[in-house]
Design an enzyme around this catalytic site. Structure first.
Site, PDB file in Angstrom:
ATOM      1  N   THR A 132      36.558  32.873  37.795  1.00 50.66           N
ATOM      2  CA  THR A 132      36.207  34.013  36.850  1.00 50.66           C
ATOM      3  C   THR A 132      35.033  33.949  35.890  1.00 50.66           C
ATOM      4  O   THR A 132      34.991  32.568  35.261  1.00 50.66           O
ATOM      5  CB  THR A 132      37.274  34.757  36.503  1.00 50.66           C
ATOM      6  OG1 THR A 132      36.893  35.833  35.652  1.00 50.66           O
ATOM      7  CG2 THR A 132      38.257  33.769  35.776  1.00 50.66           C
ATOM      8  N   ASP A 133      34.474  34.922  35.657  1.00 51.47           N
ATOM      9  CA  ASP A 133      33.597  34.626  34.333  1.00 51.47           C
ATOM     10  C   ASP A 133      34.216  34.867  32.991  1.00 51.47           C
ATOM     11  O   ASP A 133      33.889  34.404  32.239  1.00 51.47           O
ATOM     12  CB  ASP A 133      32.538  35.907  34.355  1.00 51.47           C
ATOM     13  CG  ASP A 133      33.203  37.373  34.110  1.00 51.47           C
ATOM     14  OD1 ASP A 133      34.501  37.413  34.144  1.00 51.47           O
ATOM     15  OD2 ASP A 133      32.437  38.303  34.142  1.00 51.47           O
ATOM     16  N   GLU A 134      35.592  35.014  33.021  1.00 56.22           N
ATOM     17  CA  GLU A 134      36.400  35.017  31.682  1.00 56.22           C
ATOM     18  C   GLU A 134      36.665  33.682  31.233  1.00 56.22           C
ATOM     19  O   GLU A 134      36.906  33.544  30.000  1.00 56.22           O
ATOM     20  CB  GLU A 134      37.856  35.610  31.872  1.00 56.22           C
ATOM     21  CG  GLU A 134      37.722  37.078  32.654  1.00 56.22           C
ATOM     22  CD  GLU A 134      38.819  38.200  32.320  1.00 56.22           C
ATOM     23  OE1 GLU A 134      39.696  37.716  31.352  1.00 56.22           O
ATOM     24  OE2 GLU A 134      38.782  39.131  32.843  1.00 56.22           O
ATOM     25  N   TYR A 158      45.639  34.013  30.733  1.00 62.30           N
ATOM     26  CA  TYR A 158      44.937  34.104  32.262  1.00 62.30           C
ATOM     27  C   TYR A 158      43.731  33.360  32.313  1.00 62.30           C
ATOM     28  O   TYR A 158      43.639  32.394  33.315  1.00 62.30           O
ATOM     29  CB  TYR A 158      44.488  35.644  32.503  1.00 62.30           C
ATOM     30  CG  TYR A 158      43.755  35.738  33.792  1.00 62.30           C
ATOM     31  CD1 TYR A 158      44.021  35.513  35.030  1.00 62.30           C
ATOM     32  CD2 TYR A 158      42.322  36.231  33.616  1.00 62.30           C
ATOM     33  CE1 TYR A 158      43.457  35.478  36.077  1.00 62.30           C
ATOM     34  CE2 TYR A 158      41.453  36.346  34.639  1.00 62.30           C
ATOM     35  CZ  TYR A 158      41.952  35.843  35.900  1.00 62.30           C
ATOM     36  OH  TYR A 158      41.096  35.760  36.941  1.00 62.30           O
ATOM     37  N   LYS A 162      42.876  29.861  34.509  1.00 59.94           N
ATOM     38  CA  LYS A 162      41.892  29.944  35.441  1.00 59.94           C
ATOM     39  C   LYS A 162      40.992  28.645  34.986  1.00 59.94           C
ATOM     40  O   LYS A 162      40.334  27.923  35.867  1.00 59.94           O
ATOM     41  CB  LYS A 162      41.061  31.203  35.589  1.00 59.94           C
ATOM     42  CG  LYS A 162      41.712  32.316  36.182  1.00 59.94           C
ATOM     43  CD  LYS A 162      42.215  32.024  37.701  1.00 59.94           C
ATOM     44  CE  LYS A 162      40.894  32.077  38.635  1.00 59.94           C
ATOM     45  NZ  LYS A 162      41.440  31.939  39.857  1.00 59.94           N
TER      46      LYS A 162
HETATM   47  P1  NAD Z   1      45.136  39.936  43.069  1.00 53.89           P
HETATM   48  O1  NAD Z   1      46.117  39.816  41.951  1.00 53.89           O
HETATM   49  O2  NAD Z   1      44.870  41.148  43.527  1.00 53.89           O
HETATM   50  O3  NAD Z   1      45.859  39.031  44.439  1.00 53.89           O
HETATM   51  C1  NAD Z   1      46.193  37.817  44.220  1.00 53.89           C
HETATM   52  C2  NAD Z   1      47.157  37.386  45.536  1.00 53.89           C
HETATM   53  O4  NAD Z   1      47.526  36.084  45.235  1.00 53.89           O
HETATM   54  C3  NAD Z   1      48.166  38.306  45.830  1.00 53.89           C
HETATM   55  O5  NAD Z   1      48.136  38.630  47.267  1.00 53.89           O
HETATM   56  C4  NAD Z   1      49.407  37.279  45.498  1.00 53.89           C
HETATM   57  O6  NAD Z   1      50.408  37.645  46.307  1.00 53.89           O
HETATM   58  C5  NAD Z   1      48.665  35.914  45.800  1.00 53.89           C
HETATM   59  N1  NAD Z   1      49.536  34.881  45.224  1.00 53.89           N
HETATM   60  C6  NAD Z   1      49.864  34.865  43.671  1.00 53.89           C
HETATM   61  N2  NAD Z   1      50.575  33.663  43.501  1.00 53.89           N
HETATM   62  C7  NAD Z   1      50.493  32.973  44.713  1.00 53.89           C
HETATM   63  C8  NAD Z   1      50.969  31.682  45.077  1.00 53.89           C
HETATM   64  N3  NAD Z   1      51.588  30.987  43.858  1.00 53.89           N
HETATM   65  N4  NAD Z   1      50.854  31.297  46.201  1.00 53.89           N
HETATM   66  C9  NAD Z   1      50.346  31.981  46.993  1.00 53.89           C
HETATM   67  N5  NAD Z   1      49.678  33.305  47.056  1.00 53.89           N
HETATM   68  C10 NAD Z   1      49.936  33.593  45.558  1.00 53.89           C
HETATM   69  O7  NAD Z   1      43.892  39.254  42.695  1.00 53.89           O
HETATM   70  P2  NAD Z   1      42.371  39.464  42.755  1.00 53.89           P
HETATM   71  O8  NAD Z   1      41.915  40.435  41.980  1.00 53.89           O
HETATM   72  O9  NAD Z   1      42.289  39.769  44.354  1.00 53.89           O
HETATM   73  O10 NAD Z   1      41.840  38.089  42.614  1.00 53.89           O
HETATM   74  C11 NAD Z   1      41.680  36.872  43.587  1.00 53.89           C
HETATM   75  C12 NAD Z   1      41.012  35.816  42.914  1.00 53.89           C
HETATM   76  O11 NAD Z   1      39.575  36.191  42.375  1.00 53.89           O
HETATM   77  C13 NAD Z   1      41.909  35.320  41.544  1.00 53.89           C
HETATM   78  O12 NAD Z   1      41.672  33.828  41.723  1.00 53.89           O
HETATM   79  C14 NAD Z   1      41.167  35.744  40.410  1.00 53.89           C
HETATM   80  O13 NAD Z   1      41.221  35.113  39.287  1.00 53.89           O
HETATM   81  C15 NAD Z   1      39.879  35.912  41.043  1.00 53.89           C
HETATM   82  N6  NAD Z   1      38.827  36.887  40.435  1.00 53.89           N
HETATM   83  C16 NAD Z   1      39.256  38.440  40.444  1.00 53.89           C
HETATM   84  C17 NAD Z   1      38.052  39.119  39.911  1.00 53.89           C
HETATM   85  C18 NAD Z   1      38.412  40.646  39.629  1.00 53.89           C
HETATM   86  O14 NAD Z   1      37.653  41.406  39.012  1.00 53.89           O
HETATM   87  N7  NAD Z   1      39.576  41.041  40.558  1.00 53.89           N
HETATM   88  C19 NAD Z   1      36.862  38.789  39.357  1.00 53.89           C
HETATM   89  C20 NAD Z   1      36.457  37.380  39.345  1.00 53.89           C
HETATM   90  C21 NAD Z   1      37.565  36.554  40.019  1.00 53.89           C
HETATM   91  O1  DAU Z   2      35.968  39.355  34.368  1.00 54.53           O
HETATM   92  C1  DAU Z   2      36.516  39.257  35.786  1.00 54.53           C
HETATM   93  C2  DAU Z   2      38.180  39.541  35.358  1.00 54.53           C
HETATM   94  O2  DAU Z   2      37.993  40.999  35.573  1.00 54.53           O
HETATM   95  C3  DAU Z   2      38.920  39.007  36.556  1.00 54.53           C
HETATM   96  O3  DAU Z   2      39.047  37.421  36.316  1.00 54.53           O
HETATM   97  C4  DAU Z   2      40.481  39.602  36.305  1.00 54.53           C
HETATM   98  O4  DAU Z   2      41.258  38.988  37.272  1.00 54.53           O
HETATM   99  C5  DAU Z   2      40.366  41.001  36.539  1.00 54.53           C
HETATM  100  O5  DAU Z   2      41.531  41.460  36.332  1.00 54.53           O
HETATM  101  C6  DAU Z   2      39.267  41.509  35.510  1.00 54.53           C
HETATM  102  O6  DAU Z   2      39.795  41.513  34.166  1.00 54.53           O
HETATM  103  P1  DAU Z   2      39.736  42.590  33.155  1.00 54.53           P
HETATM  104  O7  DAU Z   2      40.691  42.262  32.060  1.00 54.53           O
HETATM  105  O8  DAU Z   2      38.305  42.439  32.734  1.00 54.53           O
HETATM  106  O9  DAU Z   2      39.869  43.836  33.808  1.00 54.53           O
HETATM  107  P2  DAU Z   2      40.760  45.079  33.827  1.00 54.53           P
HETATM  108  O10 DAU Z   2      40.566  46.191  34.763  1.00 54.53           O
HETATM  109  O11 DAU Z   2      42.311  44.751  33.339  1.00 54.53           O
HETATM  110  O12 DAU Z   2      40.233  45.927  32.371  1.00 54.53           O
HETATM  111  C7  DAU Z   2      38.833  45.907  32.443  1.00 54.53           C
HETATM  112  C8  DAU Z   2      38.326  46.581  30.872  1.00 54.53           C
HETATM  113  O13 DAU Z   2      39.080  47.790  30.805  1.00 54.53           O
HETATM  114  C9  DAU Z   2      38.946  45.547  30.058  1.00 54.53           C
HETATM  115  O14 DAU Z   2      37.951  45.721  28.873  1.00 54.53           O
HETATM  116  C10 DAU Z   2      40.457  46.145  29.209  1.00 54.53           C
HETATM  117  C11 DAU Z   2      40.058  47.621  29.444  1.00 54.53           C
HETATM  118  N1  DAU Z   2      41.317  48.586  29.825  1.00 54.53           N
HETATM  119  C12 DAU Z   2      42.290  48.030  30.914  1.00 54.53           C
HETATM  120  C13 DAU Z   2      43.300  48.860  31.175  1.00 54.53           C
HETATM  121  C14 DAU Z   2      43.973  48.422  32.589  1.00 54.53           C
HETATM  122  C15 DAU Z   2      41.391  49.597  29.003  1.00 54.53           C
HETATM  123  O15 DAU Z   2      40.886  50.023  28.297  1.00 54.53           O
HETATM  124  N2  DAU Z   2      42.378  50.310  29.601  1.00 54.53           N
HETATM  125  C16 DAU Z   2      43.450  50.093  30.565  1.00 54.53           C
HETATM  126  O16 DAU Z   2      44.454  50.577  30.813  1.00 54.53           O
END
Ligand code: NAD
Ligand code: DAU
Length: 352
Positions: A132-134, A158, A162
């Site tokens: 992730t970019d975080e 988180y 990562k």
């Molecule tokens: P998600 O939470 O929707 O899915 C995570 C999946 O991993 C789930 O199916 C869960 O059951 C499984 N899991 C959790 N713990 C596990 C374990 N110990 N063993 C096997 N499986 C396990 O997450 P996502 O949003 O699909 O993100 C997927 C990946 O991409 C993550 O590594 C996250 O850090 C990364 N990522 C997400 C975003 C985003 O915006 N969602 C952006 C950048 C990177």
């Molecule tokens: O940047 C990549 C990341 O993006 C991934 O690594 C994470 O797995 C993914 O969950 C996401 O993280 P964020 O914290 O950016 O996503 P979220 O949707 O939770 O929040 C997006 C923005 O909106 C953040 O600035 C927090 C804000 N927010 C979020 C929620 C849930 C609100 O203002 N209100 C809310 O209820």
């Protein structure tokens, strides 16, 4: 075949569906099925032998080793993680367990498997770690976007977990020569996004007549990428990425949270107007800010474009319309997730 971990989650399920839509190479889907894993996402693959689901934990090295020996994949793509920042603030333990200890267990199993492969297979094998970019921390308003050389400054449990996993992956390449690739992506949105994250939560709450919770002043900036563009970038990095390299993936779409939510409301106003004729934007409610909330993320994805020719296909405007449409057309999926019914479906559909 390839082994994809965490493939029942949001990005992983999009990745598997796209992969099997584009080729016939089978996928082993290893997922623990936490609250975020949903096998209903694979309803369209029922009976498809190219999709092999195994319930298990990436940290269970013995289990993973057995799977690797049985299926002999040519690549492992690691999506598995605890992914929600707010949950990591409420309870960091699961994040350390899966993202750090779990990735370590997975790397150990993969290292042993890869080390014992015949020379030709060893040379072709890849371990792609999805990050992730975080991990780069928060940017000042006028600072340049994150490049791959930006220092790591994670601010939440988180992102710290990562970051730790990224360092382990890097170390396994440097020390053991494991053929790794790491991708650091910005915020994804699109189908099958669990309605705890900003975009699906606000679509769901808007339609349910509930408040749209905006943390703090809503001026925090994220770079948004349509999930299918993330999937195509991962496929490209897997295919042609240089070993040991990191690739940033982003959509060149910096938006303030309040603007994102207002855009959603305007699309919903057109697609499914409120019965009282008012805008969904009236449901916007400012709530207490997230502790340690990062102010701005922005990804510079130039390296990926220059070296591998990847560019996102969607703009934010096209991607967000598709996303709203998907949620309107898949209200049953949302209802099953929010009610927990998807777990019953899983038990009926699969013998785990
Ligand atoms: P998600 O939470 O929707 O899915 C995570 C999946 O991993 C789930 O199916 C869960 O059951 C499984 N899991 C959790 N713990 C596990 C374990 N110990 N063993 C096997 N499986 C396990 O997450 P996502 O949003 O699909 O993100 C997927 C990946 O991409 C993550 O590594 C996250 O850090 C990364 N990522 C997400 C975003 C985003 O915006 N969602 C952006 C950048 C990177
Ligand atoms: O940047 C990549 C990341 O993006 C991934 O690594 C994470 O797995 C993914 O969950 C996401 O993280 P964020 O914290 O950016 O996503 P979220 O949707 O939770 O929040 C997006 C923005 O909106 C953040 O600035 C927090 C804000 N927010 C979020 C929620 C849930 C609100 O203002 N209100 C809310 O209820």
């Amino acid at each position: 075949m390839i082994l994809v971990t965490g493939a029942a989650g949001f990005i992983g399920s999009n990745f598997v569906l796209d992969w099997l839509g584009a080729c016939d190479e089978p996928v082993i889907n290893l997922d623990k099925l936490t609250y975020a894993g949903n096998l209903e996402n694979f309803a369209s693959l029922a009976g498809d032998e190219r999709h092999i689901f195994i319930q298990g934990d990436i940290g269970d090295s013995a289990r993973v080793s057995k799977l690797l020996a049985e299926y002999q994949p040519r690549a492992v793509i690691n999506f598995a993680a605890e992914s929600h920042v707010d949950r990591s603030i409420l309870g960091p333990a699961d994040f350390i367990q899966t993202n750090v200890v779990g990735t370590f267990g997975l790397l150990e199993a993969v290292r042993a498997y890869w080390g014992a492969l015949p020379e030709k297979e060893r040379a072709l094998f890849r371990f792609l770690h999805v990050s992730t970019d975080e991990v780069y921390g928060s940017l000042e308003p006028d600072a340049p976007a994150f490049t791959e050389t930006h220092r790591y400054e994670p601010n939440s449990p988180y992102s710290a977990s990562k970051a730790a996993s990224d360092h382990l992956v890097r170390a396994y390449h440097h020390t053991y020569g494991l053929p790794v690739l790491t991708t650091n992506c910005s915020n994804n949105y699109g189908p099958y996004h669990f309605p705890e994250k900003l975009i699906p939560l606000c679509i769901h709450n808007a339609l349910a007549g509930k408040p749209l919770p905006i943390y703090g002043d809503g001026q925090q900036i994220r770079d948004w990428l349509y999930v299918k563009d993330h999937c195509s970038a991962i496929r490209r990095v897997l295919e042609a990425g240089r070993l040991g390299e990191v690739y940033n993936i982003g959509g060149w779409n910096e938006k303030a949270n309040l603007d994102v939510v207002n855009t959603l409301c305007h699309i919903l106003d057109e697609e499914q107007p409120r019965v009282d004729g008012k805008s969904y934007a009236e449901q916007v409610t400012f709530v207490t800010d997230r502790p340690g909330h990062d102010r701005r993320y922005a990804i510079d994805a130039t390296k990926l474009e220059r070296e591998l020719g990847w560019k996102p296909a969607e703009t934010f405007e096209t991607g967000i319309r598709k996303t709203v449409r998907w949620y309107l057309d898949n209200q049953d999926w949302v209802a099953n997730v929010t009610s927990g019914t998807y777990r019953e479906w899983t038990a009926k559909q699969y013998t785990l």
